[in-house]
Design a protein around this motif. Structure first.
Motif, short mmCIF file in Angstrom:
data_model
loop_
_atom_site.label_atom_id
_atom_site.label_comp_id
_atom_site.label_asym_id
_atom_site.label_seq_id
_atom_site.Cartn_x
_atom_site.Cartn_y
_atom_site.Cartn_z
N HIS A 1 -0.22 0.03 0.45
CA HIS A 1 0.36 1.67 0.31
C HIS A 1 0.21 1.65 2.19
CE1 HIS A 1 -3.76 1.18 2.87
NE2 HIS A 1 -4.12 0.73 2.07
N ARG B 1 1.47 4.66 -2.62
CA ARG B 1 1.24 3.25 -2.95
C ARG B 1 1.57 2.51 -4.09
NH1 ARG B 1 -4.29 2.53 -2.75
NH2 ARG B 1 -4.92 4.18 -1.68
N PRO C 1 0.87 10.33 1.18
CA PRO C 1 0.46 9.00 0.42
C PRO C 1 1.22 7.80 -0.65
CG PRO C 1 -1.13 10.12 0.67
CD PRO C 1 -0.05 10.39 0.53
#
Length: 770
Positions: free
Chosen positions: A311, A328, A326
């Motif tokens: 991530h 991941r 974010p």
């Protein structure tokens, strides 16, 4: 008595015949038939079908509406009015309002059941029941039966910000039955505690079908007040506050399959509601009645082991601000093995972009293959991009109302381009992809070299305006250092370095890799990296620091679109870290010149090989050829006897390490278009078998080589078309590509027999002369 019968019939109806009977009972109770169209618009079928997502995905609109209803009930119970609710997101509201309950107790607020509708395997009845706020008779036309409702507009702690919701599911059902009761605590002083019952049916209005339900007074035009049928709650006390909605004859691609299937309701729920606001209770009565508690894929994957995962954060600038998004990824086992994507992920999902934990946009595996450089990962990877850092008003402008695709705006286009660039430059993904490529090209049923075939294809492609010369592996992105071997990484690092200078394009993100000879957990467990920039408009929000993996760490910089061209300094520091033996370690410091430009200059081509190699790899355009067989132990995951082969961009180092005849490419910073041919391709095997009696061993090899040259040229041409489409963000249909390859292969095979006859006659003449 009739009131009780109507409610009881409504709650038990699962077939169209039972719904028709219920509608007749309602008409009898009213004393006449007053139809009102859904959305107050006759000929509403177009409005109910103006969406692109699959109806198996759309069913989750009911679930999110019910989650909102539960949150609203709990919030109003606690704060008295919507204006007093202090929450800013649905997850914050759920965490605070349900914090004292277990996930099973939370799941009891919403129940979804799949039942038989008597219309065959591809149609089911989906019954959804929540214990939320419920609705009064007058609220029904303006909420669940209204199109483009603004009831939740601006309420950021609820999910329904688009105004379409569950009404879009009606088009896919033959009939729908609604039973709802407003929570008595929430009723105004003038409102009665009543249970509303409505049946949505389809009937022809002029030239199209229209969805309608019965109301108790005549309705003629929009603005008329006419409520659906209702009964006092005392007439059926067993129905508690909340809403029951049954979609009868709901056409499905596979929702009713056994749990765990990539098309089943539980898998679709877990993937599309990756991190749901609250869990639900699910029963599939067509398979087994045992309840399941669905909590989303994020929860399901926590604690489980995959092939690999990672991530990082993507800084993205929009509207004059920069937000950190974010991203991941998780790799699964190869298709067919336990732990593959089909055991966890809904069909057609390789990347999802979420908002409030819900999928709003996704790529299929083929789209992942088309958009990124990591072609071998497409059927093994799952990527999650969480967009919640963006303000809700920006998010609602990025995605279509049915959460099926991105709106074609500048911000949406730049976000997708940033995601693609970020994935392409992710060193870990490159390593995984490279490992799978090396595995795919390693070994062969024959030790015969293919370099001569590659040269012939290269010469055939050396025409004006066409080039397949090895691609620059970085393509203007990051300069990724090779991963360090584990024995070269230390608990206490001794060396840290990065590039002297890099160029970054205004309005885009730039990844920069640095090398630190420390074990992976050194950062962040024992040290932190701090990054500052001397440019006043590039601050902490514009900079993201990735994970330390195998001696590499990526610093990503988002360059705002209002910057002027020029140079600034990026200062990277690691200090105040504690040695494994105690005491402070020496600080590390590196400065990189960041050259902000309007566009990147084309990278200079790689230097030509030395003169003694000029007759080899520099002949024509650079390609490579490898023979494989779909029946080999290390076979390709998606190959079979009808597969001609594929073209992959393979690094010169990988080719040199696995194929000695391409050892000249070792150390060259290029990606070589490599034609991987299936020796087990059925028409090729048939051709070789048919000619076996007429050809010598040498003749058979020559015939195979001629086939390789002919099909190789065609495959490279198709590959270049696919690459061009990828640059233009257009997806190439993999089925069309495979059929084009087969057509080219059959064309080549059709002319080879005549050539073989001629070659055999020449060969026999040569033998006789000897």
């Amino acid at each position: 008595m009739l009131n009780s019968i109507i409610v009881e019939t409504a709650l038990g109806a699962t077939t169209e015949q039972e719904a028709i009977k219920l509608q007749d009972l309602i008409e009898s109770a009213i004393g006449d038939r007053y139809p009102r169209p859904v959305g107050d618009r006759p000929n509403n079928i177009g409005l109910l079908t103006a969406s692109g997502s699959k109806y198996d995905h759309k069913i989750l609109e009911l679930v999110t509406n019910m989650q909102d209803s539960v949150l609203e009930k709990l919030a109003l119970d606690k704060f008295g009015s919507r204006a007093n609710v202090p929450f800013t997101t649905p997850h914050e509201a759920a965490a605070k309002l349900l914090e004292d309950l277990t996930y099973k107790e939370q799941a009891n607020y919403i129940n979804v059941t799949l039942e038989d509708c008597g219309m065959g395997k591809k149609s089911v009845t989906i019954v959804a029941r929540d214990y939320g706020t419920g609705m009064t008779p007058s609220q029904v036309p303006n909420t669940i039966f209204h199109l483009g409702a603004g009831y939740k507009d601006g309420v950021d702690w609820q999910q329904g910000n688009f105004g379409l919701g569950g009404a879009t599911t009606l088009r896919n059902a033959t009939t729908a039955i609604l039973v709802t009761r407003r929570d008595p605590i929430l009723l105004e002083s003038h409102e009665e505690d009543r249970i509303t019952v409505a049946v949505v049916q389809w009937r022809r209005e002029r030239t199209t079908n229209s969805a309608f339900y019965l109301v108790t007074t005549p309705w003629a035009r929009s603005g008329d007040l006419a409520d659906p049928f209702s009964v006092p709650s005392k007439d059926f006390e067993d129905f508690g506050p909340g809403t029951h909605l049954a979609l009868i004859g709901y056409n499905t691609e596979g929702l009713a399959r056994k749990s765990g299937d990539e098309r089943s309701f539980d898998t679709v729920f877990n993937t599309r509601l990756y991190d749901p606001v609250l869990p639900i209770t699910y029963r599939n009565l067509l398979v087994r009645p045992r309840p399941e508690y669905l909590r989303g894929l994020k929860s399901r994957l926590e604690g489980s082991t995959g092939e690999a995962e990672g991530h990082e954060v993507l800084p993205f600038s929009v509207g004059g601000n920069t937000y950190q998004i974010p991203i991941r990824y998780r790799l699964f086992s190869k298709p067919g093995d336990r732990g593959s994507t089909r055991n966890f992920i809904a069909k057609g999902h390789a990347l999802i972009v979420t908002s409030n934990g819900q999928t709003h946009y996704h790529w299929s595996p083929q789209e992942f293959r088309s958009h990124t450089k990591h072609k071998k990962l497409y059927n093994r990877i799952f990527v999650v991009v969480e967009s919640d850092a963006l303000p809700i008003d920006i998010r609602t402008e990025l995605f279509t109302a049915d959460r099926s695709q991105m709106v074609q705006t500048d911000a949406a286009r730049r976000l997708e381009e940033a995601i693609i660039s970020f994935l392409n430059d992710w060193a870990e993904l490159r390593d995984h992809n490279s490992a799978l490529i090396r595995e795919a090209i390693a070994g062969d049923a024959s030790a015969r070299h293919t370099i001569d075939i590659a040269r012939k294809i290269s010469r055939s492609l050396k025409v004006k305006g066409f080039s397949t010369r090895g691609r620059d592996t970085h393509n203007g992105g990051t300069d990724t250092p090779l991963p360090a071997d584990s024995e070269d990484l230390y608990e206490d690092p001794t060396h840290f370095e990065g590039p002297e200078s890099v160029s970054a394009v205004i309005g885009k993100t730039r990844g920069i890799y640095f090398k630190l000879n420390a074990v992976d957990d050194f950062i962040p467990q024992r040290a932190d990296i701090s990054v500052t920039c001397t440019h006043p408009d590039i601050g902490d929000d514009e900079i993201a620091i990735g994970q330390l993996k195998r001696g590499r760490v990526r610093i990503t910089v988002s360059v705002p679109d209002h910057l002027d061209q020029g140079e600034c300094l990026l200062n990277v520091k690691i200090d105040n870290w504690v040695k494994s033996s105690g005491g402070l370690g020496m600080p590390f410091d590196w400065r990189t010149v960041l050259d902000v430009v309007d566009e990147l200059e084309p990278r200079k081509p790689n230097p030509k090989p030395p003169p003694h190699n000029k007759s080899r790899m520099d002949e024509g355009n650079l390609v490579a050829v490898i023979w494989k067989n779909h029946e080999d132990e290390d076979k390709h995951d998606d190959w079979d006897a009808n597969t001609v082969g594929e073209v992959q961009l393979i690094s010169g180092d990988d080719l040199a390490s696995e194929r000695p005849d391409y050892r000249e490419l070792a150390g060259q910073d290029i990606s070589v278009p490599t034609i991987i041919l299936n020796r087990g391709y059925a028409p090729l095997k048939t051709y070789i078998h048919a000619r076996a009696r007429d050809l010598t061993d040498r003749g058979r090899e020559a015939a195979e080589d001629r086939y390789a040259v002919g099909i190789g040229v065609g495959m490279i041409m198709l590959f270049n078309l696919e690459q061009q489409a990828s640059k233009e963000m257009r997806q190439t249909d993999p089925n069309v590509l495979r059929e084009a390859q087969r057509t080219a292969a059959r064309s080549v095979l059709s002319v080879l027999p005549e050539y073989d006859n001629l070659a055999r006659q020449i060969e026999e003449g040569d033998d006789a002369s000897r």
